[in-house]
Design an enzyme around this catalytic site. Sequence first.
Site, PDB file in Angstrom:
ATOM      1  N   ASP A 214     -39.462  -7.182   4.503  1.00  0.00           N
ATOM      2  CA  ASP A 214     -38.114  -6.637   4.391  1.00  0.00           C
ATOM      3  C   ASP A 214     -37.137  -7.780   4.132  1.00  0.00           C
ATOM      4  OD1 ASP A 214     -36.138  -4.717   4.377  1.00  0.00           O
ATOM      5  OD2 ASP A 214     -35.855  -4.751   6.553  1.00  0.00           O
TER       6      ASP A 214
ATOM      7  N   HIS B 266     -23.586  -6.085   3.051  1.00  0.00           N
ATOM      8  CA  HIS B 266     -24.200  -5.777   4.346  1.00  0.00           C
ATOM      9  C   HIS B 266     -24.259  -7.031   5.217  1.00  0.00           C
ATOM     10  CE1 HIS B 266     -26.886  -4.123   7.360  1.00  0.00           C
ATOM     11  NE2 HIS B 266     -27.746  -5.096   7.139  1.00  0.00           N
TER      12      HIS B 266
ATOM     13  N   SER C 164     -40.650   3.671   9.520  1.00  0.00           N
ATOM     14  CA  SER C 164     -39.884   3.539   8.286  1.00  0.00           C
ATOM     15  C   SER C 164     -40.342   4.684   7.387  1.00  0.00           C
ATOM     16  CB  SER C 164     -40.155   2.209   7.585  1.00  0.00           C
ATOM     17  OG  SER C 164     -39.968   1.134   8.466  1.00  0.00           O
TER      18      SER C 164
HETATM   19 CA    CA Z   1     -33.896  -3.590   6.902  1.00  0.00          CA
END
Ligand code: CA
Length: 413
Positions: free
Chosen positions: A123, A130, A254
């Site tokens: 990831d 962000h 996820s």
């Molecule tokens: Ca993430």
Amino acid sequence: MKSWFPVPEDTDFTIWNFPFGIYTDNHVRHRACSAIGDYIIDLFELESADVFDLNRNVFEKQFLNDFISLGKKKTNLVRNKLIELFTSENSILKKDEALLKRVLKKQSEVKMLLPVQIGDYTDFYSSIYHATNVGSMFRDPNNALLPNWKHLPVGYHGRSSSIFVSGHSFYRPKGQTKSPDKTMPEFGPCKLLDFELETAFIIGKETKQGDSIRPDEAHEYIFGMVLFNDWSARDIQTWEYQPLGPFLAKNFASTISPWIVTMEALEPFRTKGFDFNPPLLPYLQYKGDKHLDIELQVFLKTPDDTETLLCTSNQKYLYYTMEQQLAHHTVNGCPVRVGDLMASGTISGPEKHQFGSMLELTWKGTQPIQLNNGEQRKFINDHDTIIFRGKAKKGEITLGFGECISTVLPAKT
Ligand code: CA
């Protein structure tokens, strides 16, 4: 380009798309498929007419890994043939009604499965908006980005065992948290459950230890993209993440969308990205436009079936491209394998309605969101459903990703 086959105007599954997935129903355990309009296209059944000149067994596997491993030359041939079969007036699918009937099934009557066996999952943290928001909230608005951020795509290794396909439910995670006004941590269900609006790409070609991929050759190694919800437990994360980064706050669940949209289908949507300032080291530099213009939306659905749009963002707001992420990931010689999944990191845009997580949308819970049924949310409640949708459009060329849906169950007792 037009299809002889009736395709609804607002469909994700246009003649420019032809993504790949795996389906099951009462008759079929698992088979590879593509999609057109409201239908899936059973590729095993279609290959009974020998249209692709492949061993049809590759379409009867539980996952697409073997198909993807055939290489882009062959997988692109399958997609190009599908385009031809659904646009050419001389198509055998148009002439042979019995074959068409065997090949097509209503999407509403099949269940989509996890499309690939995911080996490793990484990831990234590549949205500048962000990273700036999170840095401002938790550290210092004047020094929101850490010194390394504009020099490399920051990332961490996640866990593939908890990646589920759209349509699943999962139990709210439990764990250790500590509130700032207490001296000791406590244990219990996560109180600040959040989604993260992300996309992910699937590796289509392996490398050997020691090999590095340059951004300008990375497209050969990227098979396609999915939508990705990187569920996060904010209260667990805050307490556990130092010094090694996310652990139990991220690895409980996820969600990925079931259709892998190929990079070839996405090529028309390339767009210019950021000017990299300070300039990047040569191994992260590339020529041409490698960002992608894909509109991404997040909806929250409550048990009374009310949907509320939470945010609208875009893939193009990522600072680093997938090609740069892959270049960075392999620059040290780390090998990648077919089916590995690499996620973008939360994709937030510059405006408030473009923030890709509840953490940012409600600014740490200080500004609750009003839902269309009158309720409010600071974070995600039990029995809430989060839906991601993604669409790309350029002139008459359009396609979508299908949906990425998951529902939160109360913590398991
Ligand atoms: Ca993430």
